[in-house]
Design a protein around this motif. Structure first.
Motif, PDB file in Angstrom:
ATOM      1  N   THR A  49       0.709  42.855  -8.035  1.00 19.14           N
ATOM      2  CA  THR A  49       0.867  41.430  -7.508  1.00 19.14           C
ATOM      3  C   THR A  49       0.132  41.060  -6.228  1.00 19.14           C
ATOM      4  OG1 THR A  49       2.762  42.330  -6.219  1.00 19.14           O
ATOM      5  CG2 THR A  49       3.522  41.912  -8.502  1.00 19.14           C
ATOM      6  N   VAL A  50       0.577  39.846  -6.091  1.00 17.16           N
ATOM      7  CA  VAL A  50      -0.134  39.268  -4.602  1.00 17.16           C
ATOM      8  C   VAL A  50       0.220  40.268  -3.429  1.00 17.16           C
ATOM      9  CG1 VAL A  50      -0.223  37.518  -2.894  1.00 17.16           C
ATOM     10  CG2 VAL A  50      -0.458  37.055  -5.493  1.00 17.16           C
ATOM     11  N   LEU A  51       1.483  40.748  -3.510  1.00 17.52           N
ATOM     12  CA  LEU A  51       2.002  41.556  -2.438  1.00 17.52           C
ATOM     13  C   LEU A  51       1.338  42.715  -2.366  1.00 17.52           C
ATOM     14  CD1 LEU A  51       4.164  41.832  -0.135  1.00 17.52           C
ATOM     15  CD2 LEU A  51       5.717  42.565  -1.721  1.00 17.52           C
ATOM     16  N   ASP A  52       1.057  43.436  -3.433  1.00 20.29           N
ATOM     17  CA  ASP A  52       0.398  44.620  -3.591  1.00 20.29           C
ATOM     18  C   ASP A  52      -1.183  44.333  -2.904  1.00 20.29           C
ATOM     19  OD1 ASP A  52       2.667  45.893  -5.241  1.00 20.29           O
ATOM     20  OD2 ASP A  52       2.013  45.408  -6.993  1.00 20.29           O
ATOM     21  N   VAL A  53      -1.601  43.532  -3.412  1.00 20.51           N
ATOM     22  CA  VAL A  53      -3.123  43.260  -2.872  1.00 20.51           C
ATOM     23  C   VAL A  53      -2.981  43.076  -1.421  1.00 20.51           C
ATOM     24  CG1 VAL A  53      -5.121  41.571  -2.920  1.00 20.51           C
ATOM     25  CG2 VAL A  53      -4.127  42.423  -5.073  1.00 20.51           C
ATOM     26  N   ALA A  54      -2.088  42.389  -1.105  1.00 19.42           N
ATOM     27  CA  ALA A  54      -1.730  42.068   0.480  1.00 19.42           C
ATOM     28  C   ALA A  54      -1.474  43.415   1.320  1.00 19.42           C
ATOM     29  CB  ALA A  54      -0.891  41.105   1.111  1.00 19.42           C
ATOM     30  N   GLY A  56      -4.083  45.155   3.970  1.00 21.37           N
ATOM     31  CA  GLY A  56      -3.691  44.941   5.245  1.00 21.37           C
ATOM     32  C   GLY A  56      -3.712  43.810   5.815  1.00 21.37           C
ATOM     33  N   VAL A  57      -3.335  42.685   4.888  1.00 23.06           N
ATOM     34  CA  VAL A  57      -3.261  41.202   5.329  1.00 23.06           C
ATOM     35  C   VAL A  57      -1.997  40.807   4.880  1.00 23.06           C
ATOM     36  CG1 VAL A  57      -5.918  41.127   5.207  1.00 23.06           C
ATOM     37  CG2 VAL A  57      -4.595  40.456   3.299  1.00 23.06           C
ATOM     38  N   SER A  58      -1.908  39.605   5.258  1.00 22.42           N
ATOM     39  CA  SER A  58      -0.565  38.592   4.762  1.00 22.42           C
ATOM     40  C   SER A  58      -0.904  38.230   3.282  1.00 22.42           C
ATOM     41  CB  SER A  58      -0.287  37.427   5.765  1.00 22.42           C
ATOM     42  OG  SER A  58      -1.190  36.646   5.611  1.00 22.42           O
ATOM     43  N   ARG A  59       0.126  37.931   2.772  1.00 18.73           N
ATOM     44  CA  ARG A  59       0.291  37.469   1.557  1.00 18.73           C
ATOM     45  C   ARG A  59      -0.529  35.972   1.269  1.00 18.73           C
ATOM     46  NH1 ARG A  59       5.369  36.850  -2.491  1.00 18.73           N
ATOM     47  NH2 ARG A  59       4.469  35.732  -4.254  1.00 18.73           N
ATOM     48  N   GLN A  60      -0.093  35.406   2.466  1.00 15.91           N
ATOM     49  CA  GLN A  60      -0.871  33.990   2.500  1.00 15.91           C
ATOM     50  C   GLN A  60      -2.326  34.220   2.590  1.00 15.91           C
ATOM     51  OE1 GLN A  60       0.501  30.800   2.343  1.00 15.91           O
ATOM     52  NE2 GLN A  60      -1.802  30.162   2.172  1.00 15.91           N
ATOM     53  N   THR A  61      -2.662  35.293   3.256  1.00 13.63           N
ATOM     54  CA  THR A  61      -4.231  35.395   3.408  1.00 13.63           C
ATOM     55  C   THR A  61      -4.898  35.674   1.887  1.00 13.63           C
ATOM     56  OG1 THR A  61      -4.299  36.149   5.717  1.00 13.63           O
ATOM     57  CG2 THR A  61      -6.275  36.855   4.260  1.00 13.63           C
ATOM     58  N   VAL A  62      -4.146  36.390   1.208  1.00 12.34           N
ATOM     59  CA  VAL A  62      -4.604  36.556  -0.199  1.00 12.34           C
ATOM     60  C   VAL A  62      -4.586  35.509  -0.824  1.00 12.34           C
ATOM     61  CG1 VAL A  62      -4.189  37.830  -2.259  1.00 12.34           C
ATOM     62  CG2 VAL A  62      -3.658  38.907  -0.065  1.00 12.34           C
ATOM     63  N   SER A  63      -3.569  34.596  -0.711  1.00 10.42           N
ATOM     64  CA  SER A  63      -3.606  33.523  -1.461  1.00 10.42           C
ATOM     65  C   SER A  63      -4.892  32.476  -1.194  1.00 10.42           C
ATOM     66  CB  SER A  63      -2.165  32.720  -1.145  1.00 10.42           C
ATOM     67  OG  SER A  63      -2.316  31.227  -1.865  1.00 10.42           O
ATOM     68  N   ASN A  64      -5.277  32.321   0.216  1.00  7.41           N
ATOM     69  CA  ASN A  64      -6.492  31.781   0.395  1.00  7.41           C
ATOM     70  C   ASN A  64      -7.775  32.203   0.059  1.00  7.41           C
ATOM     71  OD1 ASN A  64      -4.726  30.015   2.173  1.00  7.41           O
ATOM     72  ND2 ASN A  64      -5.029  31.114   4.015  1.00  7.41           N
ATOM     73  N   VAL A  65      -7.817  33.614   0.047  1.00 11.13           N
ATOM     74  CA  VAL A  65      -9.016  34.017  -0.612  1.00 11.13           C
ATOM     75  C   VAL A  65      -9.104  33.467  -2.052  1.00 11.13           C
ATOM     76  CG1 VAL A  65      -9.951  36.203  -1.434  1.00 11.13           C
ATOM     77  CG2 VAL A  65      -8.931  36.209   0.744  1.00 11.13           C
ATOM     78  N   LEU A  66      -8.026  33.660  -2.806  1.00 18.13           N
ATOM     79  CA  LEU A  66      -7.755  33.045  -4.415  1.00 18.13           C
ATOM     80  C   LEU A  66      -8.231  31.395  -4.472  1.00 18.13           C
ATOM     81  CD1 LEU A  66      -4.995  35.268  -5.622  1.00 18.13           C
ATOM     82  CD2 LEU A  66      -7.376  35.675  -6.023  1.00 18.13           C
ATOM     83  N   ASN A  67      -7.569  30.755  -3.587  1.00 14.62           N
ATOM     84  CA  ASN A  67      -7.741  29.161  -3.770  1.00 14.62           C
ATOM     85  C   ASN A  67      -8.489  28.465  -2.733  1.00 14.62           C
ATOM     86  OD1 ASN A  67      -5.586  29.315  -5.916  1.00 14.62           O
ATOM     87  ND2 ASN A  67      -4.234  30.216  -4.206  1.00 14.62           N
ATOM     88  N   VAL A 121     -10.053  41.783   0.926  1.00 16.73           N
ATOM     89  CA  VAL A 121      -9.168  41.454  -0.134  1.00 16.73           C
ATOM     90  C   VAL A 121      -9.814  41.401  -1.421  1.00 16.73           C
ATOM     91  CG1 VAL A 121      -7.936  39.450  -0.956  1.00 16.73           C
ATOM     92  CG2 VAL A 121      -7.914  39.830   1.606  1.00 16.73           C
ATOM     93  N   GLU A 122     -11.042  41.028  -1.635  1.00 14.58           N
ATOM     94  CA  GLU A 122     -11.702  41.077  -2.984  1.00 14.58           C
ATOM     95  C   GLU A 122     -12.044  42.543  -3.501  1.00 14.58           C
ATOM     96  OE1 GLU A 122     -15.234  38.872  -2.082  1.00 14.58           O
ATOM     97  OE2 GLU A 122     -14.444  36.888  -2.536  1.00 14.58           O
ATOM     98  N   ALA A 123     -12.039  43.583  -2.304  1.00 13.04           N
ATOM     99  CA  ALA A 123     -12.083  44.961  -2.832  1.00 13.04           C
ATOM    100  C   ALA A 123     -10.934  45.373  -3.280  1.00 13.04           C
ATOM    101  CB  ALA A 123     -12.618  45.509  -1.511  1.00 13.04           C
ATOM    102  N   ALA A 124      -9.721  44.986  -2.628  1.00 15.05           N
ATOM    103  CA  ALA A 124      -8.637  45.340  -3.134  1.00 15.05           C
ATOM    104  C   ALA A 124      -8.044  44.711  -4.417  1.00 15.05           C
ATOM    105  CB  ALA A 124      -7.218  44.807  -1.937  1.00 15.05           C
ATOM    106  N   LEU A 181     -10.152  44.057  -6.668  1.00 19.77           N
ATOM    107  CA  LEU A 181     -10.949  44.954  -7.888  1.00 19.77           C
ATOM    108  C   LEU A 181     -10.355  46.161  -8.119  1.00 19.77           C
ATOM    109  CD1 LEU A 181     -13.469  44.693  -9.529  1.00 19.77           C
ATOM    110  CD2 LEU A 181     -14.882  45.797  -7.331  1.00 19.77           C
ATOM    111  N   ASP A 182      -9.929  46.945  -6.907  1.00 19.80           N
ATOM    112  CA  ASP A 182      -9.414  48.304  -6.869  1.00 19.80           C
ATOM    113  C   ASP A 182      -8.016  48.174  -7.815  1.00 19.80           C
ATOM    114  OD1 ASP A 182     -11.407  49.374  -5.635  1.00 19.80           O
ATOM    115  OD2 ASP A 182     -10.369  49.639  -3.753  1.00 19.80           O
ATOM    116  N   LEU A 183      -7.495  47.164  -7.551  1.00 16.36           N
ATOM    117  CA  LEU A 183      -5.858  47.165  -8.014  1.00 16.36           C
ATOM    118  C   LEU A 183      -6.014  46.581  -9.400  1.00 16.36           C
ATOM    119  CD1 LEU A 183      -3.809  46.013  -5.230  1.00 16.36           C
ATOM    120  CD2 LEU A 183      -3.724  48.457  -6.294  1.00 16.36           C
ATOM    121  N   GLY A 184      -7.259  45.951 -10.027  1.00 23.36           N
ATOM    122  CA  GLY A 184      -7.273  45.213 -11.032  1.00 23.36           C
ATOM    123  C   GLY A 184      -6.323  43.852 -11.167  1.00 23.36           C
ATOM    124  N   TYR A 185      -5.970  43.409 -10.132  1.00 27.87           N
ATOM    125  CA  TYR A 185      -5.401  41.967  -9.901  1.00 27.87           C
ATOM    126  C   TYR A 185      -5.883  41.105 -10.812  1.00 27.87           C
ATOM    127  CZ  TYR A 185      -2.751  38.214  -8.362  1.00 27.87           C
ATOM    128  OH  TYR A 185      -2.076  37.053  -8.270  1.00 27.87           O
TER     129      TYR A 185
END
Length: 350
Positions: free
Chosen positions: A6-11, A15-26, A39-42, A44-48
């Motif tokens: 999930t987004v939370l797993d990626v965050a 080591g960032v906030s959920r909003q930061t992950v959302s910003n990277v995606l959108n 974030v992009e490395a996470a 890729l690693d998680l297969g999100y």
């Protein structure tokens, strides 16, 4: 099967906030490059993979890019380049969780009608145009209607390097045929002919310029402009046209040491007309060039596709905003490379 990340797993992994992950995606332009890379490395690693439907509801966007599927060419050679570009673009878009929507059109006016239909239906967020030409009405319509788009090919006929309204990616055709001609000059050839398309084709004119630059250089052929004029012939693209152009070239020029061509189709025709007795270099490095064994200039289509997606999803977002201080260049000019082969051992003349 385990739970999908999930987004939370990626965050947490980055080591960032959920909003930061959302910003990277959108809205990746809002995130600092070093944070975006983590974030992009996470991801890729998680297969999100974000859920496409949920993302569309959240952003009111389709995450879809529209592109015309060009008609099949009669000789089936040069058309393979756009097929390979489309494959590279689709593959790289998928890694960015973007989709490609293919459509057909009978000509520029019909393509504009498709733009209107797809944009009014909110089916696509942006368009990629191929096969640009002088006075292209497609780009004019997209600009006037505020659509996001990037072209594979320069907006020929204007100051394309600095034009404030076009985002484009192109391969440096002049550099490609300049390198090809220099290679032949380095083998001792001096009377190097050129088979190209009729004047007015932006792409063809650009490639011709590379041949001329190499032949006119101080370490070039030593031929005058008058002598160079008889070493070039224009023809429509196609194997048959290439063979006819090669015969005309030898009739008007006499001795020809080697030939460079604007396409692999013309190059194959030249090889057929000469029986492979002189070196011929094509352009596009199609599977035909590889299988027959003649040299050709290769367009790095993976780099072109990456450049197109950068301009669509990066700081520009597919549109030029003159009022915004965006340092990212509005275009990408990609360097081609010459693929040298020994040449066909046997080829039947016509």
């Amino acid at each position: 099967m385990g739970n999908l990340p999930t987004v939370l797993d990626v965050a947490e992994a980055a080591g960032v906030s959920r909003q930061t992950v959302s910003n990277v995606l959108n809205a990746p332009s809002l995130v600092r490059p070093e944070t975006r890379e983590k974030v992009e490395a996470a991801i890729l690693d998680l297969g999100y993979r974000p859920h496409a439907s949920a993302r569309r509801l959240r952003t009111q966007k389709s995450s879809t890019i529209g592109i015309r599927l060009d008609p099949i060419t009669t000789d089936g050679i040069s058309g393979s380049i756009l097929d390979r570009f489309l494959h590279a673009l689709t593959e790289q878009a998928d890694r960015k969780n973007l989709r490609m929507l293919l459509f057909t059109a009978t000509g520029p006016d019909d393509e504009i009608a498709q733009f209107r239909r797809l944009s009014e239906g909110a089916d696509v967020d942006a368009f990629v145009l191929t096969s640009t030409f002088h006075g292209d009405p497609r780009t004019e319509w997209l600009i006037e209607n505020g659509q996001s788009f990037v072209t594979f090919g320069r907006p020929w006929g204007i100051d394309d390097m600095a034009d404030p309204e076009h985002l484009w990616v192109d391969v440096d055709g002049a550099a490609g045929l300049r390198d090809a001609t220099r290679h032949l000059l380095g083998t001792g050839a001096r009377r190097i002919g050129y088979l190209g398309w009729p004047e007015g084709s932006g792409t063809g004119d650009d490639r011709r310029r590379g041949w001329l630059q190499a032949m006119r250089a101080s370490d070039g052929s030593g031929l005058s402009d008058e002598q160079l004029a008889v070493l070039e012939v224009a023809a429509e693209d196609g194997v048959t046209f290439g063979a006819d152009a090669m015969r005309r070239l030898e009739q008007q020029a006499g001795v020809v040491d080697a030939v460079v061509c604007t396409s692999d189709s013309l190059a194959l025709g030249a090889l057929m007309a000469t029986g492979g007795r002189i070196p011929v270099i094509g352009y596009d490095n199609t599977p035909v060039a590889a299988s027959i064994g003649f040299s050709s200039v290769e367009q790095p289509l993976d780099e072109v596709a990456a450049g197109v997606l950068e301009l669509l999803t990066g700081a520009h977002g597919g549109r030029v905003h003159p009022e915004a201080a965006v340092s990212d260049p509005r275009h990408r000019l990609v360097a081609p490379r010459l693929v040298v082969r020994d040449g066909p051992s046997v080829i039947a003349g016509r």
